[in-house]
Design an enzyme around this catalytic site. Structure first.
Site, PDB file in Angstrom:
ATOM      1  N   ASP A 277     -65.266 -43.764   9.490  1.00  0.00           N
ATOM      2  CA  ASP A 277     -65.364 -44.194  10.890  1.00  0.00           C
ATOM      3  C   ASP A 277     -64.636 -43.222  11.811  1.00  0.00           C
ATOM      4  OD1 ASP A 277     -66.799 -46.529  10.317  1.00  0.00           O
ATOM      5  OD2 ASP A 277     -64.952 -47.539   9.712  1.00  0.00           O
ATOM      6  N   GLY A 278     -63.505 -42.697  11.338  1.00  0.00           N
ATOM      7  CA  GLY A 278     -62.724 -41.752  12.143  1.00  0.00           C
ATOM      8  C   GLY A 278     -63.557 -40.532  12.521  1.00  0.00           C
TER       9      GLY A 278
ATOM     10  N   ASN B 137     -64.620 -48.166  20.269  1.00  0.00           N
ATOM     11  CA  ASN B 137     -63.920 -49.299  19.650  1.00  0.00           C
ATOM     12  C   ASN B 137     -63.077 -50.062  20.664  1.00  0.00           C
ATOM     13  OD1 ASN B 137     -64.692 -49.301  16.984  1.00  0.00           O
ATOM     14  ND2 ASN B 137     -62.960 -48.091  16.245  1.00  0.00           N
ATOM     15  N   GLU B 138     -62.056 -49.364  21.183  1.00  0.00           N
ATOM     16  CA  GLU B 138     -61.130 -50.061  22.067  1.00  0.00           C
ATOM     17  C   GLU B 138     -60.273 -49.095  22.884  1.00  0.00           C
ATOM     18  OE1 GLU B 138     -59.467 -48.465  19.143  1.00  0.00           O
ATOM     19  OE2 GLU B 138     -59.848 -50.399  18.259  1.00  0.00           O
TER      20      GLU B 138
ATOM     21  N   ARG C  93     -45.805 -59.830  29.561  1.00  0.00           N
ATOM     22  CA  ARG C  93     -44.614 -59.209  28.960  1.00  0.00           C
ATOM     23  C   ARG C  93     -44.866 -59.123  27.467  1.00  0.00           C
ATOM     24  NH1 ARG C  93     -43.671 -59.210  33.451  1.00  0.00           N
ATOM     25  NH2 ARG C  93     -41.855 -59.643  34.714  1.00  0.00           N
TER      26      ARG C  93
ATOM     27  N   ALA D  65     -48.322 -58.816  20.569  1.00  0.00           N
ATOM     28  CA  ALA D  65     -46.963 -59.364  20.625  1.00  0.00           C
ATOM     29  C   ALA D  65     -46.506 -59.705  22.045  1.00  0.00           C
ATOM     30  CB  ALA D  65     -45.967 -58.392  19.959  1.00  0.00           C
TER      31      ALA D  65
HETATM   32  P1  NAP Z   1     -57.651 -44.910  10.819  1.00  0.00           P
HETATM   33  O1  NAP Z   1     -56.188 -45.103  10.798  1.00  0.00           O
HETATM   34  O2  NAP Z   1     -58.336 -44.278   9.668  1.00  0.00           O
HETATM   35  O3  NAP Z   1     -58.357 -46.353  11.103  1.00  0.00           O
HETATM   36  C1  NAP Z   1     -57.913 -47.511  10.480  1.00  0.00           C
HETATM   37  C2  NAP Z   1     -59.060 -48.178   9.718  1.00  0.00           C
HETATM   38  O4  NAP Z   1     -59.978 -48.756  10.643  1.00  0.00           O
HETATM   39  C3  NAP Z   1     -59.869 -47.210   8.853  1.00  0.00           C
HETATM   40  O5  NAP Z   1     -60.086 -47.815   7.595  1.00  0.00           O
HETATM   41  C4  NAP Z   1     -61.161 -47.043   9.638  1.00  0.00           C
HETATM   42  O6  NAP Z   1     -62.269 -46.727   8.802  1.00  0.00           O
HETATM   43  C5  NAP Z   1     -61.296 -48.438  10.228  1.00  0.00           C
HETATM   44  N1  NAP Z   1     -62.157 -48.610  11.395  1.00  0.00           N
HETATM   45  C6  NAP Z   1     -62.364 -47.797  12.472  1.00  0.00           C
HETATM   46  N2  NAP Z   1     -63.213 -48.380  13.349  1.00  0.00           N
HETATM   47  C7  NAP Z   1     -63.556 -49.582  12.820  1.00  0.00           C
HETATM   48  C8  NAP Z   1     -64.411 -50.638  13.244  1.00  0.00           C
HETATM   49  N3  NAP Z   1     -65.055 -50.594  14.408  1.00  0.00           N
HETATM   50  N4  NAP Z   1     -64.528 -51.726  12.447  1.00  0.00           N
HETATM   51  C9  NAP Z   1     -63.854 -51.811  11.280  1.00  0.00           C
HETATM   52  N5  NAP Z   1     -63.036 -50.852  10.828  1.00  0.00           N
HETATM   53  C10 NAP Z   1     -62.892 -49.754  11.593  1.00  0.00           C
HETATM   54  O7  NAP Z   1     -57.994 -44.139  12.184  1.00  0.00           O
HETATM   55  P2  NAP Z   1     -59.442 -43.686  12.674  1.00  0.00           P
HETATM   56  O8  NAP Z   1     -60.343 -43.551  11.493  1.00  0.00           O
HETATM   57  O9  NAP Z   1     -59.238 -42.561  13.606  1.00  0.00           O
HETATM   58  O10 NAP Z   1     -59.924 -44.967  13.512  1.00  0.00           O
HETATM   59  C11 NAP Z   1     -59.366 -45.299  14.732  1.00  0.00           C
HETATM   60  C12 NAP Z   1     -59.419 -46.800  14.823  1.00  0.00           C
HETATM   61  O11 NAP Z   1     -58.418 -47.356  13.966  1.00  0.00           O
HETATM   62  C13 NAP Z   1     -59.078 -47.352  16.176  1.00  0.00           C
HETATM   63  O12 NAP Z   1     -60.167 -47.265  17.055  1.00  0.00           O
HETATM   64  C14 NAP Z   1     -58.669 -48.781  15.823  1.00  0.00           C
HETATM   65  O13 NAP Z   1     -59.772 -49.668  15.822  1.00  0.00           O
HETATM   66  C15 NAP Z   1     -58.152 -48.674  14.406  1.00  0.00           C
HETATM   67  N6  NAP Z   1     -56.696 -48.963  14.392  1.00  0.00           N
HETATM   68  C16 NAP Z   1     -56.287 -50.107  13.820  1.00  0.00           C
HETATM   69  C17 NAP Z   1     -54.945 -50.476  13.858  1.00  0.00           C
HETATM   70  C18 NAP Z   1     -54.535 -51.765  13.241  1.00  0.00           C
HETATM   71  O14 NAP Z   1     -55.424 -52.488  12.748  1.00  0.00           O
HETATM   72  N7  NAP Z   1     -53.268 -52.118  13.271  1.00  0.00           N
HETATM   73  C19 NAP Z   1     -54.019 -49.641  14.487  1.00  0.00           C
HETATM   74  C20 NAP Z   1     -54.465 -48.465  15.073  1.00  0.00           C
HETATM   75  C21 NAP Z   1     -55.831 -48.125  15.022  1.00  0.00           C
HETATM   76  P3  NAP Z   1     -62.371 -45.307   8.008  1.00  0.00           P
HETATM   77  O15 NAP Z   1     -61.499 -45.495   6.800  1.00  0.00           O
HETATM   78  O16 NAP Z   1     -63.829 -45.240   7.633  1.00  0.00           O
HETATM   79  O17 NAP Z   1     -61.911 -44.220   8.944  1.00  0.00           O
HETATM   80 MN    MN Z   2     -60.062 -43.099   9.459  1.00  0.00          MN
END
Ligand code: NAP
Ligand code: MN
Length: 252
Positions: free
Chosen positions: A38-39, A113-114, A139, A176
């Site tokens: 996804d990244g 995504n967001e 807050r 939070a």
């Molecule tokens: P990453 O750290 O690899 O992302 C975290 C996980 O989220 C990975 O397993 C990624 O899949 C998965 N993911 C991304 N978009 C998704 C979606 N729409 N639905 C379900 N899972 C999804 O970082 P990244 O690959 O650059 O992705 C960035 C995204 O990570 C952000 O947009 C945010 O949604 C998510 N994120 C989550 C948290 C949290 O849950 N606490 C915190 C920060 C960011 P892959 O393994 O295929 O990359």
């Molecule tokens: Mn990723």
């Protein structure tokens, strides 16, 4: 092609390149294959932000979560048939549009995504407006504003609802929040229609962090962040996996 750096993704890219008939054009593509997870897909969306209306995405997963992926090693021939015959259908994902105002600058962009607004070290203090009407004084640590496609990402970890991506809506989820005798927020995830603009204003200009998908910005002298559901969309090549199957495959 936008390819993750690992050997498996690089090898897949080299193999596909030998079998795809289209002329390879990095600058002005009309089809983009992302190879990784996804990244990698999110990175490609931001890399080609200005021409999203003209491109179709083929999302190939090489062993990551790959929530967005519609092809993998088992369906590589299907990908080649579709790309070489130009016969495929696309689904569309809504995007968010954000505008950040600082003391001296306006920064705008999109997110698939967001968008999050966060202060991980100090209490973030924001006035939250819906269509210019004050909703609450927030807050807490931060706020996450997600699309239906992004509802299974960060939003899901925050207890937000999973939303069918054919709904034209976006969701506001708290990170939070402080709720006490003194401070109150809505506390529930808030699902909004396209008619709404949500705006966050600093009570005093401060330093905060804003993320758009994998992108992160440090904003000094932050004043406001406004977000709407955009008319612009990401076109994504359709496969036969239903929304329910996608949820089961990735989460259950
Ligand atoms: P990453 O750290 O690899 O992302 C975290 C996980 O989220 C990975 O397993 C990624 O899949 C998965 N993911 C991304 N978009 C998704 C979606 N729409 N639905 C379900 N899972 C999804 O970082 P990244 O690959 O650059 O992705 C960035 C995204 O990570 C952000 O947009 C945010 O949604 C998510 N994120 C989550 C948290 C949290 O849950 N606490 C915190 C920060 C960011 P892959 O393994 O295929 O990359
Ligand atoms: Mn990723």
């Amino acid at each position: 092609m936008v390819v993750k750096g690992d050997a498996k993704s690089q090898k897949t890219a080299a193999y596909l390149k030998t079998l795809i008939k289209d002329i390879y054009d990095d600058k002005n593509p009309d089809k983009i294959i992302t190879i990784g997870g996804d990244g990698t897909f999110l990175k490609a969306v931001h890399l080609y932000e200005s021409i999203l209306d003209k491109v179709d995405f083929f999302v190939f997963n090489t062993g990551h979560l790959g929530y967005f992926s519609n092809f993998d090693i088992d369906s590589i021939n299907d990908l080649l048939t579709k790309i070489n015959s130009d016969s495929y259908q696309c689904s569309e994902f809504n995007l968010l549009e954000y505008k950040i105002q600082t003391g001296s600058n306006t920064i705008s962009g999109i997110a698939l995504n967001e968008v999050t607004i966060i202060n991980p070290t100090r209490t973030l203090m924001l006035d939250v407006f819906l269509n210019n009407q004050l909703l609450e004084h927030f807050r807490g640590t931060g706020i996450c504003i997600s699309t239906p496609a992004g509802s299974t990402g960060y939003n899901k970890s925050l207890g937000g609802a999973v939303v069918d991506s054919s709904l034209e809506a976006f969701q506001v989820t708290e990170i939070a929040s402080i709720n006490s005798r003194i401070h109150h927020t809505l506390s529930s995830p808030l699902l909004l229609s396209k008619k709404h603009e949500v705006e966050f204003k600093a009570e005093d200009p401060t330093c905060i962090w804003i993320t758009a998908d994998s992108k992160s910005l440090t904003i000094e002298n932050f004043q406001s962040l406004a977000i709407i559901l955009s008319d612009r969309k990401v076109k994504f090549v359709r496969n036969d996996i239903s929304f329910i199957e996608r949820l089961k495959k990735n989460f259950i």
